[in-house]
Design a protein around this motif. Sequence first.
Motif, PDB file in Angstrom:
ATOM      1  N   ARG A 135       9.395  10.950   3.142  1.00  0.00           N
ATOM      2  CA  ARG A 135      10.416  10.171   3.825  1.00  0.00           C
ATOM      3  C   ARG A 135      11.569   9.837   2.863  1.00  0.00           C
ATOM      4  O   ARG A 135      12.729   9.941   3.198  1.00  0.00           O
ATOM      5  N   ARG A 136      11.164   9.457   1.595  1.00  0.00           N
ATOM      6  CA  ARG A 136      12.177   9.103   0.619  1.00  0.00           C
ATOM      7  C   ARG A 136      13.054  10.313   0.303  1.00  0.00           C
ATOM      8  O   ARG A 136      14.276  10.223   0.254  1.00  0.00           O
ATOM      9  N   ASP A 137      12.369  11.474   0.134  1.00  0.00           N
ATOM     10  CA  ASP A 137      13.121  12.694  -0.153  1.00  0.00           C
ATOM     11  C   ASP A 137      14.077  13.017   0.985  1.00  0.00           C
ATOM     12  O   ASP A 137      15.231  13.390   0.758  1.00  0.00           O
ATOM     13  N   ALA A 138      13.578  12.839   2.189  1.00  0.00           N
ATOM     14  CA  ALA A 138      14.402  13.131   3.360  1.00  0.00           C
ATOM     15  C   ALA A 138      15.614  12.199   3.365  1.00  0.00           C
ATOM     16  O   ALA A 138      16.740  12.627   3.649  1.00  0.00           O
ATOM     17  N   VAL A 196     -12.845   9.400  -3.049  1.00  0.00           N
ATOM     18  CA  VAL A 196     -12.700   8.958  -1.665  1.00  0.00           C
ATOM     19  C   VAL A 196     -11.399   8.183  -1.500  1.00  0.00           C
ATOM     20  O   VAL A 196     -10.618   8.415  -0.560  1.00  0.00           O
ATOM     21  N   ILE A 197     -11.125   7.268  -2.460  1.00  0.00           N
ATOM     22  CA  ILE A 197      -9.897   6.462  -2.372  1.00  0.00           C
ATOM     23  C   ILE A 197      -8.680   7.380  -2.472  1.00  0.00           C
ATOM     24  O   ILE A 197      -7.710   7.234  -1.725  1.00  0.00           O
ATOM     25  N   ALA A 198      -8.758   8.363  -3.377  1.00  0.00           N
ATOM     26  CA  ALA A 198      -7.644   9.303  -3.517  1.00  0.00           C
ATOM     27  C   ALA A 198      -7.430  10.073  -2.215  1.00  0.00           C
ATOM     28  O   ALA A 198      -6.289  10.242  -1.767  1.00  0.00           O
ATOM     29  N   ALA A 199      -8.530  10.493  -1.590  1.00  0.00           N
ATOM     30  CA  ALA A 199      -8.420  11.242  -0.341  1.00  0.00           C
ATOM     31  C   ALA A 199      -7.751  10.400   0.741  1.00  0.00           C
ATOM     32  O   ALA A 199      -7.033  10.909   1.599  1.00  0.00           O
ATOM     33  N   LEU A 200      -7.985   9.077   0.675  1.00  0.00           N
ATOM     34  CA  LEU A 200      -7.378   8.201   1.674  1.00  0.00           C
ATOM     35  C   LEU A 200      -5.907   7.933   1.368  1.00  0.00           C
ATOM     36  O   LEU A 200      -5.073   7.882   2.267  1.00  0.00           O
ATOM     37  N   LEU A 201      -5.596   7.758   0.075  1.00  0.00           N
ATOM     38  CA  LEU A 201      -4.247   7.310  -0.279  1.00  0.00           C
ATOM     39  C   LEU A 201      -3.249   8.452  -0.448  1.00  0.00           C
ATOM     40  O   LEU A 201      -2.068   8.271  -0.161  1.00  0.00           O
ATOM     41  N   LEU A 202      -3.726   9.625  -0.903  1.00  0.00           N
ATOM     42  CA  LEU A 202      -2.777  10.704  -1.188  1.00  0.00           C
ATOM     43  C   LEU A 202      -1.891  11.059   0.005  1.00  0.00           C
ATOM     44  O   LEU A 202      -0.677  11.197  -0.155  1.00  0.00           O
ATOM     45  N   PRO A 203      -2.476  11.202   1.218  1.00  0.00           N
ATOM     46  CA  PRO A 203      -1.608  11.526   2.355  1.00  0.00           C
ATOM     47  C   PRO A 203      -0.544  10.454   2.588  1.00  0.00           C
ATOM     48  O   PRO A 203       0.593  10.760   2.959  1.00  0.00           O
ATOM     49  N   VAL A 204      -0.925   9.183   2.318  1.00  0.00           N
ATOM     50  CA  VAL A 204       0.039   8.097   2.513  1.00  0.00           C
ATOM     51  C   VAL A 204       1.180   8.249   1.516  1.00  0.00           C
ATOM     52  O   VAL A 204       2.367   8.207   1.880  1.00  0.00           O
ATOM     53  N   PHE A 205       0.838   8.465   0.228  1.00  0.00           N
ATOM     54  CA  PHE A 205       1.866   8.655  -0.793  1.00  0.00           C
ATOM     55  C   PHE A 205       2.758   9.829  -0.441  1.00  0.00           C
ATOM     56  O   PHE A 205       3.983   9.742  -0.533  1.00  0.00           O
ATOM     57  N   ALA A 206       2.098  10.924  -0.018  1.00  0.00           N
ATOM     58  CA  ALA A 206       2.854  12.127   0.302  1.00  0.00           C
ATOM     59  C   ALA A 206       3.849  11.846   1.421  1.00  0.00           C
ATOM     60  O   ALA A 206       5.008  12.259   1.359  1.00  0.00           O
ATOM     61  N   ALA A 207       3.395  11.088   2.423  1.00  0.00           N
ATOM     62  CA  ALA A 207       4.260  10.781   3.561  1.00  0.00           C
ATOM     63  C   ALA A 207       5.442   9.932   3.101  1.00  0.00           C
ATOM     64  O   ALA A 207       6.595  10.175   3.478  1.00  0.00           O
ATOM     65  N   VAL A 208       5.131   8.933   2.232  1.00  0.00           N
ATOM     66  CA  VAL A 208       6.188   8.055   1.737  1.00  0.00           C
ATOM     67  C   VAL A 208       7.220   8.863   0.950  1.00  0.00           C
ATOM     68  O   VAL A 208       8.423   8.736   1.154  1.00  0.00           O
ATOM     69  N   ARG A 209       6.692   9.762   0.090  1.00  0.00           N
ATOM     70  CA  ARG A 209       7.611  10.535  -0.736  1.00  0.00           C
ATOM     71  C   ARG A 209       8.479  11.457   0.125  1.00  0.00           C
ATOM     72  O   ARG A 209       9.669  11.587  -0.110  1.00  0.00           O
TER      73      ARG A 209
END
Lengths: 325, 501
Positions: B489-492, B474-487
């Motif tokens: 943005r960083r990649d961009a 459940v925690i992974a399901a909540l956090l993964l999209p956040v990490f993905a978004a951060v990454r």
Amino acid sequence: MFRRTFTLGSAALCASLYAGLAAAQDMRAPTGPIEFTVGSGAGGSPDVIMRTFAQILSEQGLVENPIVVQNRSGAGHSNAYNHVLGLSGDENTLLTLASPVFTTPIVQGTPSVIDQITPIALLAESELIVLTTPDSAFNSLQDVVAAATEAPGRVRVAGGSSGGNDHILTGLLETATGTTITYIPHESGSAGRATFLGGNVELHFATLSEALELVQSGSGKPLAIFSAERRPEEVFANVATAQEQGVDVVYTQFWGVGGPANLDPAVAAWWAEKFKAATETAQFQTWLGENLYRANPLTLADAGAYFAEGQQTFRDVLTQIGLAK
Amino acid sequence: MLDQLFIGFATALEPNNLLFIFLGVLIGQIVGALPGLGPSAGMALLLPLTFGLEPVTAVMMLAGIMYGAQYGGTLTSVLIAVPGEASGVMTAVDGNAMARKGRAGAALSISAIGSFIAGIGSVMAVALLAPPLASFGLKFNAPEYFLLALLGILAIGSLGGSPLKSLGAALIGLMIALIGVDPLTGTPRLSFDQPTLMKGIDFIPVVIGVFGIAEVLASLERIESVQPIRTRLRDMWLTKADWMKCRFSIVRGGAIGLFVGIMPGAGASIASLLAYLTERKFSSTPEDFGKGAIDGVAAAEAANNAASHGAAIPMLSLGIPGSASTAILLAALILHGIRPGPQLMMQESVLVWGLIASMFVGNLFLLILNLPLAPVFAALLRIPYVYLAPAILGVSLVGAYAATLDITTVWMSLFFGVLGYLMIKFDVPRPPLVLALVLASLMEMSLRQALLLSFGSPMIFVERPISLILLTAVIAALLLPVFAAVRRRRDALRAGVGTGR
């Protein structure tokens, strides 16, 4: 719908008393197909009992009319009883009486169903047994009482549904022993049994036929039976009654049948006669034995008095455990 | 064990039993195809007719209705996007999208094949591993069910389209589920003293309204321009590419379905949702999900049939029904004088193994019944929509009435039809609403049960091993999209720096 049935209440009470007097009177068969309205889903105990009666009534040639068992399940049997309450005087519909028919109106603060319908017969009774997990330290009801006294609320019961028979029994146990027990309601009795078998709680209440399987397979340890006397069967002969163990609680689960308000007394008397005849058949006695139920063939006014007494117990306990509205 | 299975087959293959297995699966196929009339209603209707039969024959026939309905339910889901049961919601989305592209035949075929393979696999698990699987299923209780349902709700947000709109629709579903009676105390809530609302809002009128009726309303606007779906016979059949894409989806879906099915408290609806969502992670074309992904349909259908067979495990080895249908199977046993419970497999071995063997036979019947008929049913869509629309509306409304025998359900389904229409207009996805409605009661009940079990301590979710694993998910399901978004943005940003802009 509620307002209408409420005004009918007093009239129905008179009608039900009248039906009692009419027992010695003439009897009249209803015409056309009959619906046994059941408030539980298919497979619930009330459903199984009504299907058994429908089968016996037809197969033994007691009732010629086609009988359909109709599940109007949901909402604590209120879908079923509201349907029947709306059919004042209807001769082709009977309502199955199980504990939710008594308790749901008390919990929801709506007018009593039992006071309105026409009582016909008490169909079966079942004694209840309390079980604990096989490896539990509890070996008697006294052990449970001691534990619940020492740590109020720490003894947990995996139960069927809020306000159900096992909840009422838990309430009676609490009152008799001055303890607090945590009752955990489930979607159904078998969902509660899954929680018990998974070893998540200390206690579980079961009817004898449910308990038989659990005891024989060693997945439950019986602690007490809540009837006046012990059962004769070998499996249960060693199970002491609650009274023997100093806890004054006797409680029986029961099922009955009633007709709509203002049912013609002659038709009610006819049904009472048929149900009584059905309970006397060998087919019924065999079924009773297989399910370890008890017969107590009361009809009409006698059944009505029994139901009224049952209702009073439900109301007292539900008030005490804070569920009555 | 093998001897017992052989004896089982000997019983199931008696001509009389074969006939009743066939009747059972045929009736199941039909009641499954009618929205509103699910397997449990069909089984309850036919229960009295089994009184004259041998218990084993009766149980074989009733079980046939149970899994036959899983095959039949696919039909309305794919053809008119009205799922007969909660477990068909994902099929109603992707299967119907396929039908609109003229691939109804393929959707129906892969569903039948997927259901068959998963069904046979699950029956083998029942035959070989029932007792250990049943005790494993018992390790799941309130805390695990809560986290499982929570995982489902969170995943709904990622079903496709705007996550915000999806979660909004899920929230509406959760709120609808609160109307009625408090499941723990039995007291009315949000019912405004209306008897209709006090009963709670059932899944059936909502799904019939939001899917079936809304679809008809939306198409009325463009009835002139709606062309009958053009299908060439070639598109009706499954292609080799389809099969290659779906074979592992079926295995994965079936495994998930069996796993969820053995838990006494979770049913086919959670199984098909989880299988669908898992499949999207594995799919080579995740962008197709929601728009007609054949592997999504295969996984969801495999899962719901596997779950419906898996529910036989707690039923046979513990006497605990995992679904409304297995509850009726147990009732049939009781009515025939057989006491279900932990000793059933030993005391009634002929009955149990006959039942297991009959499931092999019944699934085979269903495959034979469904595969050749898939193109025939698919051809129904060639009927011009002007004629089809009233029929869909009729089937929907009759289904809503048949489910409860109460006319208010019909009004309710019309109300939800309008709501569904508005959702189509505002481009709000509809599956989240329906799925949240289904998951809500499990989620609420199990959360409150868990906290009663733990005397109010939330630590119960951490202390139980399986619960801890699910909590991590459940925690992974909540956090993964956040990490993905951060990454992202960083990649961009890096990309921006790299090109010197």
